[in-house]
Design a protein around this motif. Structure first.
Motif, PDB file in Angstrom:
ATOM      1  N   PRO A   1       0.791  -1.243   0.000  1.00 24.96           N
ATOM      2  CA  PRO A   1       0.000   0.000   0.000  1.00 24.96           C
ATOM      3  C   PRO A   1       0.819   1.286   0.000  1.00 24.96           C
ATOM      4  O   PRO A   1       0.534   2.208  -0.757  1.00 24.96           O
ATOM      5  N   LEU A   2       1.878   1.325   0.826  1.00 19.69           N
ATOM      6  CA  LEU A   2       2.625   2.579   0.925  1.00 19.69           C
ATOM      7  C   LEU A   2       3.325   2.917  -0.395  1.00 19.69           C
ATOM      8  O   LEU A   2       3.264   4.054  -0.876  1.00 19.69           O
ATOM      9  N   GLN A   3       3.939   1.886  -0.971  1.00 20.72           N
ATOM     10  CA  GLN A   3       4.637   2.117  -2.253  1.00 20.72           C
ATOM     11  C   GLN A   3       3.639   2.440  -3.367  1.00 20.72           C
ATOM     12  O   GLN A   3       3.910   3.234  -4.244  1.00 20.72           O
ATOM     13  N   MET A   4       2.499   1.754  -3.277  1.00 20.64           N
ATOM     14  CA  MET A   4       1.440   2.007  -4.267  1.00 20.64           C
ATOM     15  C   MET A   4       1.014   3.478  -4.193  1.00 20.64           C
ATOM     16  O   MET A   4       0.856   4.142  -5.227  1.00 20.64           O
ATOM     17  N   ALA A   5       0.867   3.971  -2.959  1.00 21.00           N
ATOM     18  CA  ALA A   5       0.452   5.369  -2.779  1.00 21.00           C
ATOM     19  C   ALA A   5       1.519   6.303  -3.344  1.00 21.00           C
ATOM     20  O   ALA A   5       1.207   7.265  -4.044  1.00 21.00           O
ATOM     21  N   GLN A   6       2.790   5.965  -3.042  1.00 19.86           N
ATOM     22  CA  GLN A   6       3.881   6.828  -3.545  1.00 19.86           C
ATOM     23  C   GLN A   6       3.875   6.859  -5.074  1.00 19.86           C
ATOM     24  O   GLN A   6       4.023   7.901  -5.698  1.00 19.86           O
ATOM     25  N   ARG A   7       3.658   5.688  -5.657  1.00 19.03           N
ATOM     26  CA  ARG A   7       3.628   5.590  -7.121  1.00 19.03           C
ATOM     27  C   ARG A   7       2.462   6.416  -7.677  1.00 19.03           C
ATOM     28  O   ARG A   7       2.603   7.149  -8.657  1.00 19.03           O
ATOM     29  N   TYR A   8       1.326   6.260  -7.002  1.00 17.43           N
ATOM     30  CA  TYR A   8       0.111   6.959  -7.456  1.00 17.43           C
ATOM     31  C   TYR A   8       0.334   8.477  -7.458  1.00 17.43           C
ATOM     32  O   TYR A   8       0.042   9.158  -8.434  1.00 17.43           O
ATOM     33  N   PHE A   9       0.910   8.979  -6.358  1.00 20.47           N
ATOM     34  CA  PHE A   9       1.074  10.440  -6.264  1.00 20.47           C
ATOM     35  C   PHE A   9       2.224  10.942  -7.145  1.00 20.47           C
ATOM     36  O   PHE A   9       2.281  12.121  -7.448  1.00 20.47           O
TER      37      PHE A   9
ATOM     38  N   LEU B   1       2.498   9.713 -10.177  1.00 16.58           N
ATOM     39  CA  LEU B   1       1.781   9.799 -11.460  1.00 16.58           C
ATOM     40  C   LEU B   1       0.782  10.953 -11.486  1.00 16.58           C
ATOM     41  O   LEU B   1       0.568  11.583 -12.515  1.00 16.58           O
ATOM     42  N   PHE B   2       0.149  11.200 -10.322  1.00 17.84           N
ATOM     43  CA  PHE B   2      -0.890  12.254 -10.257  1.00 17.84           C
ATOM     44  C   PHE B   2      -0.544  13.263  -9.157  1.00 17.84           C
ATOM     45  O   PHE B   2      -1.220  13.328  -8.121  1.00 17.84           O
ATOM     46  N   PRO B   3       0.516  14.047  -9.370  1.00 19.77           N
ATOM     47  CA  PRO B   3       0.960  14.954  -8.282  1.00 19.77           C
ATOM     48  C   PRO B   3      -0.093  15.983  -7.896  1.00 19.77           C
ATOM     49  O   PRO B   3      -0.137  16.441  -6.762  1.00 19.77           O
ATOM     50  N   GLU B   4      -0.986  16.324  -8.836  1.00 21.45           N
ATOM     51  CA  GLU B   4      -2.009  17.336  -8.537  1.00 21.45           C
ATOM     52  C   GLU B   4      -3.008  16.831  -7.485  1.00 21.45           C
ATOM     53  O   GLU B   4      -3.762  17.610  -6.912  1.00 21.45           O
ATOM     54  N   GLN B   5      -2.984  15.510  -7.244  1.00 20.66           N
ATOM     55  CA  GLN B   5      -3.927  14.983  -6.250  1.00 20.66           C
ATOM     56  C   GLN B   5      -3.313  14.857  -4.855  1.00 20.66           C
ATOM     57  O   GLN B   5      -3.926  14.303  -3.947  1.00 20.66           O
ATOM     58  N   ARG B   6      -2.104  15.370  -4.689  1.00 19.20           N
ATOM     59  CA  ARG B   6      -1.467  15.318  -3.363  1.00 19.20           C
ATOM     60  C   ARG B   6      -2.254  16.132  -2.344  1.00 19.20           C
ATOM     61  O   ARG B   6      -2.319  15.790  -1.181  1.00 19.20           O
ATOM     62  N   ASP B   7      -2.798  17.258  -2.814  1.00 14.58           N
ATOM     63  CA  ASP B   7      -3.609  18.093  -1.919  1.00 14.58           C
ATOM     64  C   ASP B   7      -5.026  17.560  -1.924  1.00 14.58           C
ATOM     65  O   ASP B   7      -5.711  17.619  -2.943  1.00 14.58           O
ATOM     66  N   PRO B   8      -5.496  17.051  -0.794  1.00 13.34           N
ATOM     67  CA  PRO B   8      -6.847  16.474  -0.805  1.00 13.34           C
ATOM     68  C   PRO B   8      -7.928  17.547  -0.910  1.00 13.34           C
ATOM     69  O   PRO B   8      -7.700  18.717  -0.582  1.00 13.34           O
ATOM     70  N   LEU B   9      -9.076  17.151  -1.406  1.00 17.56           N
ATOM     71  CA  LEU B   9     -10.260  18.017  -1.368  1.00 17.56           C
ATOM     72  C   LEU B   9     -11.396  17.111  -0.899  1.00 17.56           C
ATOM     73  O   LEU B   9     -11.943  16.334  -1.675  1.00 17.56           O
ATOM     74  N   TRP B  10     -11.682  17.216   0.407  1.00 22.87           N
ATOM     75  CA  TRP B  10     -12.647  16.274   0.994  1.00 22.87           C
ATOM     76  C   TRP B  10     -14.069  16.603   0.560  1.00 22.87           C
ATOM     77  O   TRP B  10     -14.501  17.746   0.646  1.00 22.87           O
ATOM     78  N   GLN B  11     -14.785  15.566   0.143  1.00 20.77           N
ATOM     79  CA  GLN B  11     -16.209  15.740  -0.173  1.00 20.77           C
ATOM     80  C   GLN B  11     -17.037  14.926   0.811  1.00 20.77           C
ATOM     81  O   GLN B  11     -16.510  14.036   1.483  1.00 20.77           O
ATOM     82  N   ASN B  12     -18.321  15.211   0.866  1.00 18.56           N
ATOM     83  CA  ASN B  12     -19.172  14.493   1.801  1.00 18.56           C
ATOM     84  C   ASN B  12     -19.361  13.056   1.304  1.00 18.56           C
ATOM     85  O   ASN B  12     -19.909  12.848   0.227  1.00 18.56           O
ATOM     86  N   PRO B  13     -18.903  12.060   2.089  1.00 19.99           N
ATOM     87  CA  PRO B  13     -18.987  10.672   1.624  1.00 19.99           C
ATOM     88  C   PRO B  13     -20.433  10.243   1.366  1.00 19.99           C
ATOM     89  O   PRO B  13     -20.674   9.319   0.597  1.00 19.99           O
ATOM     90  N   CYS B  14     -21.390  10.896   1.987  1.00 19.83           N
ATOM     91  CA  CYS B  14     -22.789  10.483   1.832  1.00 19.83           C
ATOM     92  C   CYS B  14     -23.444  11.101   0.596  1.00 19.83           C
ATOM     93  O   CYS B  14     -24.588  10.792   0.286  1.00 19.83           O
ATOM     94  N   ASP B  15     -22.728  11.986  -0.113  1.00 15.24           N
ATOM     95  CA  ASP B  15     -23.319  12.596  -1.305  1.00 15.24           C
ATOM     96  C   ASP B  15     -23.202  11.703  -2.534  1.00 15.24           C
ATOM     97  O   ASP B  15     -23.808  11.975  -3.565  1.00 15.24           O
ATOM     98  N   ASP B  16     -22.400  10.662  -2.438  1.00  8.44           N
ATOM     99  CA  ASP B  16     -22.196   9.770  -3.580  1.00  8.44           C
ATOM    100  C   ASP B  16     -22.490   8.339  -3.116  1.00  8.44           C
ATOM    101  O   ASP B  16     -21.878   7.862  -2.158  1.00  8.44           O
ATOM    102  N   ARG B  17     -23.418   7.682  -3.816  1.00  6.29           N
ATOM    103  CA  ARG B  17     -23.846   6.331  -3.415  1.00  6.29           C
ATOM    104  C   ARG B  17     -22.649   5.377  -3.294  1.00  6.29           C
ATOM    105  O   ARG B  17     -22.546   4.596  -2.358  1.00  6.29           O
ATOM    106  N   ARG B  18     -21.706   5.498  -4.248  1.00  8.45           N
ATOM    107  CA  ARG B  18     -20.561   4.570  -4.246  1.00  8.45           C
ATOM    108  C   ARG B  18     -19.695   4.780  -3.010  1.00  8.45           C
ATOM    109  O   ARG B  18     -19.193   3.831  -2.411  1.00  8.45           O
ATOM    110  N   HIS B  19     -19.552   6.023  -2.605  1.00  8.13           N
ATOM    111  CA  HIS B  19     -18.776   6.287  -1.382  1.00  8.13           C
ATOM    112  C   HIS B  19     -19.520   5.773  -0.159  1.00  8.13           C
ATOM    113  O   HIS B  19     -18.936   5.183   0.738  1.00  8.13           O
TER     114      HIS B  19
END
Ligand code: A3P
Length: 327
Positions: free
Chosen positions: A6-14, A16-34
């Motif tokens: 998991p940790l290495q996977m996260a490092q790899r992910y960020f 590849l997608f450095p713009e997603q390093r800064d989180p933007l939290w959304q309400n988990p209940c606003d999306d059925r999948r979440h």
């Protein structure tokens, strides 16, 4: 299937997608999948419906206390007087505007009581620094898109002076008020930072414009801090209409105590709590500083009046007075 731990996977992910390093939290209940993967023990009812965003030194502490008198409105127990004998309304969660945001929404929700926002009850969070924060409007709107936003404005020159007096009370200041407001580019960092702290929040139109990028005009209530001082009952009637809460008669609860020159609240057991002083406890502002600040805020005040016209809101009396001043 080969995968990374998991940790290495996260490092790899960020990577590849450095713009997603800064989180933007959304309400988990606003999306059925979440919601489907959200733990059953968790709830989305512990999020505020109201944000009292400041700015500081406009009467937000008094408004906070007035809101708490309403039977259907509550806040974080951290700043709830009934739970804490050493209550300080200055304690704030400071979530959307600081690194606390990176602690996540569980951290934030833990400040609010369980099962409090389910029925007609309204939770609010007060943070006076949200108003002028660059990040707070975008982050708040992502998590609380339906929130009602409440702000209080007073003459920004008075606000700046009040800020200076507050700092002077807390620390030994070697600068006069005029030194602070007129400091130029080459001034000591300490002086420039105090100047920024006291002057920047008063550029109301800029900050409100940022909130209005993320919230619609009918989600924003702009209160007149001067009226809050002279007629809190009328202001609280306006607040209640805006929030859509049941009507609570403030005129029967808060009384003007002439002797103490403040509004006071009769509490259970015969106790009385007074909501700040109606009078200023420091010398009046020097005319030189007042003229400097009127000039400094002139364009910001003009922009504010344009904004209020656009929103169909009345101009507070202090703004009319400032606009009438000849340059
Ligand atoms: P001063 O410190 O200049 O006196 P905030 O709580 O937003 O930081 O605002 C503090 C200011 O609110 C204080 O300014 C205080 O005088 C003022 N205040 C006190 N009682 C008030 C009232 N009933 N209504 C509005 N503002 C009040």
């Amino acid at each position: 299937l080969h995968t990374l731990p998991p940790l290495q996977m996260a490092q790899r992910y960020f990577t590849l997608f450095p713009e997603q390093r800064d989180p933007l939290w959304q309400n988990p209940c606003d999306d059925r999948r979440h919601k489907e993967i959200w733990s059953k023990e968790k709830t989305c009812d512990r999020l505020p419906r109201i944000l009292l965003i400041g700015p500081q030194k406009t009467g937000t502490t008094v408004l906070h206390l007035l809101l708490l008198m309403h039977p259907s409105i509550s806040t974080t127990p951290l700043s709830n007087p009934s739970n804490h004998s050493n209550y300080s309304p200055h304690q704030e969660v400071q979530f959307f505007n600081t690194n606390n945001y990176n602690k996540g929404i569980d951290w934030y929700m833990d400040f609010f009581p369980l099962h409090s926002n389910i029925s007609n009850d309204f939770l609010f969070e007060k943070c006076s620094s949200y108003f002028s924060s660059d990040d707070a409007p975008r982050r708040a709107a992502a998590l609380l898109p339906k929130a009602k936003i409440v702000t209080v404005l007073v003459n920004p020159s008075d606000r700046a002076y009040s800020c200076y007096q507050h700092e002077k009370n807390n620390q030994k200041l070697r600068f006069s008020f005029y030194d602070v407001i007129s400091a130029g580019q080459g001034a000591p960092t300490e002086l420039r930072s105090l100047q920024n702290h006291c002057l920047t929040p008063g550029r109301y139109s800029t900050h409100l414009g940022r909130w209005l990028l993320h919230y619609s005009a009918n989600q924003l209530l702009i209160l007149d801090g001067q009226q809050l001082r002279t007629d809190p009952t009328a202001v609280m009637d306006e607040v209640q209409r805006f929030l859509g809460v049941s009507h609570f008669n403030y005129s029967q609860t808060i009384l003007s105590e002439q002797q103490k020159s403040s509004w006071c609240h009769q509490m259970e057991g015969g106790l009385t709590r007074c909501l700040g002083s109606k009078e200023q406890k420091y010398p009046v502002m020097e005319p030189e500083a007042r003229s400097f600040l009127s000039m400094y805020y002139r364009q910001h005040n003009i922009d504010l009046s344009t904004l209020l016209h656009r929103l169909g809101q009345p101009l507070p009396s202090w703004l009319r007075e400032e606009l009438q001043k000849v340059t």
